[in-house]
Design an enzyme around this catalytic site. Sequence first.
Site, PDB file in Angstrom:
ATOM      1  N   GLY A   1      30.969  23.077  14.690  1.00 33.07           N
ATOM      2  CA  GLY A   1      31.427  21.885  13.899  1.00 33.07           C
ATOM      3  C   GLY A   1      32.418  21.079  14.740  1.00 33.07           C
ATOM      4  O   GLY A   1      32.708  19.938  14.520  1.00 33.07           O
TER       5      GLY A   1
ATOM      6  N   ASP B   1      -3.079  48.334  39.336  1.00 30.90           N
ATOM      7  CA  ASP B   1      -2.989  48.902  40.879  1.00 30.90           C
ATOM      8  C   ASP B   1      -3.009  47.710  41.652  1.00 30.90           C
ATOM      9  O   ASP B   1      -3.681  47.738  42.740  1.00 30.90           O
ATOM     10  CB  ASP B   1      -4.210  49.952  40.984  1.00 30.90           C
ATOM     11  CG  ASP B   1      -3.877  50.624  41.901  1.00 30.90           C
ATOM     12  OD1 ASP B   1      -2.897  50.945  42.676  1.00 30.90           O
ATOM     13  OD2 ASP B   1      -4.969  51.354  42.634  1.00 30.90           O
TER      14      ASP B   1
ATOM     15  N   CYS C   1     -18.846  26.032  38.775  1.00 36.31           N
ATOM     16  CA  CYS C   1     -20.431  25.333  38.730  1.00 36.31           C
ATOM     17  C   CYS C   1     -20.727  25.224  40.255  1.00 36.31           C
ATOM     18  O   CYS C   1     -21.829  25.468  40.782  1.00 36.31           O
ATOM     19  CB  CYS C   1     -20.503  23.985  37.874  1.00 36.31           C
ATOM     20  SG  CYS C   1     -20.083  24.215  36.599  1.00 36.31           S
TER      21      CYS C   1
END
Length: 645
Positions: free
Chosen positions: A157, A469, A289
């Site tokens: 505050g 790993d 793609c």
Amino acid sequence: MGFLPFGFCILFLFFFCSVQAQQAYIGQGTNNCSVTTNSALGYSCNGVNRTCQSYLTFRAQPPFTTVASISTLMGSNPSQLAAINSVPQTATFNTNQLVIVPVTCSCSGQYYQSNTSYVVQPGESFFLIANDTLQGLSTCQAIRNGNSRTTVNIFPGQRLNVPLRCACPTRNQTGQGINYILSYSVTWGDMVSTASSRFDGDTNWTLQANGLTQQSATIFPFTTLLIPLQNPPSSIQTVSPPPPPASPPPPVQPSTPGSSSSKTWVHIIAGVVGGIVATLAIVGIVVYCLRFRRRKVKLEPTGTSSESFEAAEKKSTKNKGEEEPDGFFLERLSSIAHSIQVYTFEEVVAATDNFSPKCLIKGSVYRGKINGDLAAIKKMDGDVTKEINLLNKINHSNLIRLSGVCFNDGNWYLVYEFAANGALSDWIYSSTNGGKALTWPQRIQIAVDVALGLDYLHSFTNPPQVHKDIKAGNVLLDGDFRGKIANLTHARSAEGQDGDFNLTKHIFGTKGYMAPEYLENGLVSTKIDVFAFGVLLLEMITGKEVASLYKEGVDGLSGVVNEVLLSQDGGDNIMGFLDPSMEGNFPLEFAGFVVRLVEGCLKKNPGERPAMNELVQSLSRILTASLSWELSNNISEYRNLRDET
Ligand SMILES: *[C@@H]1O[C@H](CO)[C@@H](O)[C@H](O)[C@H]1NC(C)=O
Ligand SMILES: *[C@@H]1O[C@H](CO)[C@@H](O)[C@H](O)[C@H]1NC(C)=O
Ligand SMILES: *[C@@H]1O[C@H](CO)[C@@H](O)[C@H](O)[C@H]1NC(C)=O
Ligand SMILES: *[C@@H]1O[C@H](CO)[C@@H](O)[C@H](O)[C@H]1NC(C)=O
Ligand SMILES: *[C@@H]1O[C@H](CO)[C@@H](O)[C@H](O)[C@H]1NC(C)=O
Ligand SMILES: *[C@@H]1O[C@H](CO)[C@@H](O)[C@H](O)[C@H]1NC(C)=O
């Protein structure tokens, strides 16, 4: 020994501070609030004018994400703030978006500052306000200094005056056409060069403005870096940081200097334009793609018709019928693995010349030619359906692709895409690489590739997978030295009851690469891959196997790395630490940065290690910068020359 020249440098810089363009970079001076260096209090009032227009950068963080809340926090004018960021005054920024904050900078005593006031929130300290809330735009020392000296404890505050760090151009800078100084709040992964060029600043001027040199240009997150600018910053420059370079550019042609120049441009443009995960996803799909199409095209010259895929599919159905005893396995397989081809044992035998020793790559892995394509064929026993299942679900150019399988007499034969340059381990250890050496940009590219592959496993598979790993032997290099992660035999889900962690009693891994929490408690999380990645990165830049990096009397690997980082010898130590086979052909600034990334990965506490996507971002920036560096230094020419001799 290095101390005297270093001390002299400091004196030298200090002396010129008042005369020249330089302000001292704060460095790690923000960390200890009870130590007050001059630069912690602010930039000295050495400009032409005592008041000037200047700019700060702030990354939107809840609750400070709107024009209004950020203006209030920074003591800025909301309409100016909205205008310079090209947004309406009612706008909300995305979290982490970079916001330009226009402020008036003026001299107060011997330091420049821009005043704002701040109401202390519960639990906040001077440090939290300066570092976490204000992102280093102020310091705990300056806030304390700017408020009554009796303020030892602050309470919620309480209203504080907060001086924000700013500066006005010096005479030398205005002479060079500089009109503004931007106080840039440094974040993870930034370097002087990338931060400067983002705002069209000149790296050399930025270095000079901060009293840094090319040899010691280390900057730290949550500090301010002054970037001298000719023009005010603009909203275009606040677009999200450059994305990792377009996931896997399907590289084919051997790179000529020309094509590598255009590649760099592609990186730069991609960095400017793109940047969001969505872009990455799209790139991923497109690349997928393209790859798919390429493969199809590649099959044609082998004599099979262009319907080879369908034909192969039919054949696999036929095989299923023939291999009756294994029918059950294969049926299970075909239900999980549509895109994976099933080969007959005869095909595998023919491909590997009956497993002839001259086709042996290593262990139980053979080189073979199947359908005209080179492939790596690995013989395995036991149940491999888990690995097949996983490999079938994932599709990423930085993870080695499984193209087919064969089951015969209790053994599985997995057919993987072939990596022409073999294992990374054959290239990086000075003792075993037989004179072959990767260049700095190649090493960084491979690191980016591995990081992308791991990020994919950690963040884009469901449930997230831990490789478990990661090591140089499990990274393969294709014909263009792009890295691909192999051997997902031990990969497992990272999800346990607590979401992030999972416990295991069966410790598996490679000595030296295993994270402490995994070794000691069997704790499995994606952060064990991050640890192993740090070890791998360390090996890649030092050219040494991890075992030989430990030093007596130094606490573990992170101790070794810290020792290198903490020594103040202007980079000699880092130079000596790195792989001599690079012959010093790397920018010291970047090298220091990578060593710091390693340090982060090796943290004992898994929570403190960065996530893979952060590493991807940091390494991608270094890659972009390294490629530009390589270009400007004609190192590629040097490389070509060396390759010829
Ligand atoms: C101004 O900066 C330049 C570098 O651009 C430096 O060489 C020069 O010494 C400086 N001049 C003065 C008067 O400080
Ligand atoms: C901060 O500096 C003071 C004085 O030099 C020292 O006593 C203290 O240990 C330091 N604190 C930290 C956290 O380094
Ligand atoms: C310094 O102040 C003068 C007069 O107000 C102004 O014209 C000039 O642009 C200022 N220079 C800078 C670098 O702010
Ligand atoms: C900023 O605040 C300081 C006190 O902390 C004061 O001396 C100075 O005049 C203020 N500057 C402006 C421009 O308000
Ligand atoms: C500084 O703040 C950042 C952002 O909130 C935080 O990640 C970092 O840990 C803080 N630094 C310290 C030393 O607490
Ligand atoms: C920056 O300075 C370095 C070393 O002084 C020099 O080689 C380089 O050309 C300069 N770059 C620019 C853009 O001025």
